[in-house]
Design a protein around this motif. Structure first.
Motif, PDB file in Angstrom:
ATOM      1  N   UNK A  60       2.864 -35.609 -34.801  1.00 41.43           N
ATOM      2  CA  UNK A  60       2.333 -36.602 -35.751  1.00 41.43           C
ATOM      3  C   UNK A  60       3.460 -37.226 -36.580  1.00 41.43           C
ATOM      4  N   UNK A  61       4.629 -36.556 -36.632  1.00 39.80           N
ATOM      5  CA  UNK A  61       5.756 -37.071 -37.413  1.00 39.80           C
ATOM      6  C   UNK A  61       6.629 -38.044 -36.618  1.00 39.80           C
ATOM      7  N   UNK A  62       6.248 -38.300 -35.352  1.00 37.10           N
ATOM      8  CA  UNK A  62       7.057 -39.169 -34.497  1.00 37.10           C
ATOM      9  C   UNK A  62       6.929 -40.632 -34.932  1.00 37.10           C
ATOM     10  N   UNK A  63       8.048 -41.353 -34.866  1.00 39.25           N
ATOM     11  CA  UNK A  63       8.072 -42.770 -35.247  1.00 39.25           C
ATOM     12  C   UNK A  63       7.171 -43.606 -34.343  1.00 39.25           C
ATOM     13  N   UNK A  64       7.095 -43.209 -33.049  1.00 40.06           N
ATOM     14  CA  UNK A  64       6.287 -43.948 -32.071  1.00 40.06           C
ATOM     15  C   UNK A  64       4.966 -43.248 -31.795  1.00 40.06           C
ATOM     16  N   UNK A  65       4.442 -42.564 -32.786  1.00 39.30           N
ATOM     17  CA  UNK A  65       3.236 -41.746 -32.585  1.00 39.30           C
ATOM     18  C   UNK A  65       2.066 -42.587 -32.063  1.00 39.30           C
ATOM     19  N   UNK A  66       1.842 -43.766 -32.657  1.00 39.32           N
ATOM     20  CA  UNK A  66       0.686 -44.570 -32.270  1.00 39.32           C
ATOM     21  C   UNK A  66       0.767 -45.026 -30.820  1.00 39.32           C
ATOM     22  N   UNK A  67       1.945 -45.485 -30.398  1.00 35.69           N
ATOM     23  CA  UNK A  67       2.076 -45.950 -29.011  1.00 35.69           C
ATOM     24  C   UNK A  67       1.977 -44.778 -28.034  1.00 35.69           C
ATOM     25  N   UNK A  68       2.558 -43.623 -28.422  1.00 40.29           N
ATOM     26  CA  UNK A  68       2.451 -42.443 -27.559  1.00 40.29           C
ATOM     27  C   UNK A  68       0.996 -41.972 -27.462  1.00 40.29           C
ATOM     28  N   UNK A  71      -4.033 -41.406 -24.422  1.00 45.08           N
ATOM     29  CA  UNK A  71      -5.463 -41.714 -24.305  1.00 45.08           C
ATOM     30  C   UNK A  71      -5.761 -42.398 -22.975  1.00 45.08           C
ATOM     31  N   UNK A  72      -4.913 -43.321 -22.587  1.00 47.17           N
ATOM     32  CA  UNK A  72      -5.103 -44.023 -21.309  1.00 47.17           C
ATOM     33  C   UNK A  72      -4.972 -43.053 -20.138  1.00 47.17           C
ATOM     34  N   UNK A  73      -3.990 -42.137 -20.213  1.00 42.88           N
ATOM     35  CA  UNK A  73      -3.803 -41.150 -19.139  1.00 42.88           C
ATOM     36  C   UNK A  73      -5.019 -40.244 -19.028  1.00 42.88           C
ATOM     37  N   UNK A  74      -5.519 -39.763 -20.186  1.00 44.89           N
ATOM     38  CA  UNK A  74      -6.696 -38.890 -20.174  1.00 44.89           C
ATOM     39  C   UNK A  74      -7.925 -39.613 -19.630  1.00 44.89           C
ATOM     40  N   UNK A  75      -8.058 -40.895 -19.977  1.00 44.28           N
ATOM     41  CA  UNK A  75      -9.181 -41.687 -19.472  1.00 44.28           C
ATOM     42  C   UNK A  75      -9.110 -41.822 -17.957  1.00 44.28           C
ATOM     43  N   UNK A  76      -7.905 -42.099 -17.435  1.00 42.62           N
ATOM     44  CA  UNK A  76      -7.740 -42.252 -15.989  1.00 42.62           C
ATOM     45  C   UNK A  76      -7.968 -40.923 -15.270  1.00 42.62           C
TER      46      UNK A  76
END
Length: 382
Positions: A200-208, A213-218
């Motif tokens: 959660x402390x990652x700078x790119x957290x939202x994009x990751x 989410x897309x991977x889990x959906x697929x």
């Protein structure tokens, strides 16, 4: 987590008790993009009647010269610096809020007046300010029309009082309904799980997070396709899915096909699971005497089709209890009809036989077995 939080806020903040608590002077914690986890006080609980979502006018407490964390974050290095600042900011914990940002002790407080959505309220607090809120409302109206001659003193006094408020205590929402309690438990489990992950402390957290989410959906889609192509999906799948839909409609399964509190209760039943669970969760037994409960439940074990009609007036509660019982049973039948598990609800009452209600009631009341035989033509062997 965001969906759960939003659902919780819409459910809790719309209760009568919460609406009464959202009055001028109530301390709250807000969390917006530019004011994450800041202490605030409600000035006007109905700031914008035209908005679809309720808005509050609040005074937000912050350090003088405060700027939004987002305005200074350009690189990952800036993010890590801001993250350290947030973690060491003087603050105190409230249930469900990781930190509360307040000005350092001894520093003159700053403040901002703005409208926020009810969904921006992280939590309500038990604390209230003692400042004259009517005077502050008039003061803010004066500022709106004559900003050059505006007197900041009333708001500054309010900000100082907020500084001295001490440890915030989350408001007691007094949640008693089944779904609300279950929602709080879900949020608590999610929060305790989230705090364990440093991602959660990652700078790119939202994009990751979006990529995951897309991977889990697929992956879920792929699992569904593989199952659809397998032999195991061909035999009873349509009926199974129909029954799952019935359970969801009645509240035994959640949207993710996991058991709800109601579903777990049904699992503990050994017979007529849905009917008995509906009776329990609708407080069917609350106002009935024990003898009447036993008498009504006899309809679930008595099988004889033809017998004399019982005298339901032997106890004032029996007629209303029978009607209530059939209404709850019909609730299940309606869900089955809507999901096409059964064609119609024409014969649903026939599965419940009330022929022994009177004699069971008299027997439970202590009458002799030999004397109660006269009230029915059912053979005593049955």
């Amino acid at each position: 987590m965001i969906e759960l939080e939003s659902e919780f806020k819409m459910r809790v903040y719309n209760t009568a008790k919460a609406r009464k608590s959202l009055h001028p002077g109530r301390a709250i914690i807000i969390s917006t993009a530019d004011f994450p986890f800041h202490l605030a006080t409600i000035v006007n609980p109905n700031a914008n009647d035209k908005s679809d979502t309720r808005e509050l006018q609040v005074v937000i407490l912050h350090s003088p010269g405060y700027t939004s964390p987002l305005s200074s974050i350009k690189t990952e290095e800036d993010w890590q610096k801001e993250l350290v600042t947030l973690k060491v900011s003087p603050g105190v914990n409230a249930r469900g809020v990781s930190h509360v940002i307040t000005p350092p002790p001894g520093e003159e407080p700053g403040f901002t007046v703005r409208n926020v959505s009810i969904l921006d309220v992280a939590c309500l607090l038990e604390q209230k300010v003692t400042s004259d809120m009517e005077a502050i409302q008039k003061n803010l109206q004066f500022m709106k029309y004559t900003p050059k001659n505006w007197d900041r003193t009333p708001i500054e006094t309010l900000a100082r009082e907020m500084m001295m408020m001490g440890r915030p205590t989350e408001y007691n929402y007094d949640i008693r309904d089944m779904e609300g309690v279950e929602l709080v438990e879900k949020i608590g489990k999610q929060r305790s799980t989230m705090h364990r992950y440093s991602c959660r402390d990652c700078f790119n957290f939202e994009s990751h997070l979006q990529q995951c989410s897309e991977i889990m959906f697929l992956k879920k889609q792929l699992e569904g396709i593989n199952y659809s192509l397998s032999y195991s999906s061909l035999q009873f799948m349509p009926e199974f899915q129909t029954r799952v839909n019935v359970l969801k409609r009645l509240g035994y399964l959640g949207n993710n096909d996991q058991l709800t509190l109601k579903g777990k209760a049904a699992c503990a039943m050994s017979t007529s699971e849905l009917v008995i669970t509906e009776l329990v969760f609708d407080n069917f037994f609350k106002d009935l005497e024990i003898e009447a409960i036993v008498a009504i439940l006899s309809c679930m074990v008595f099988q004889q089709r033809r017998c004399s009609d019982p005298d339901m007036t032997v106890a004032p509660q029996l007629t209303a209890a029978k009607q209530h019982f059939l209404e709850l049973a019909h609730r299940i039948v309606e869900a089955e009809v809507e999901e096409r598990l059964r064609l119609n609800d024409a014969d649903y009452e026939e599965q419940f036989r009330f022929g022994l209600v009177e004699v069971v009631y008299r027997w439970a009341k202590g009458e002799e077995f030999s004397s109660i035989k006269q009230y029915t033509d059912v053979d005593e062997v049955l």
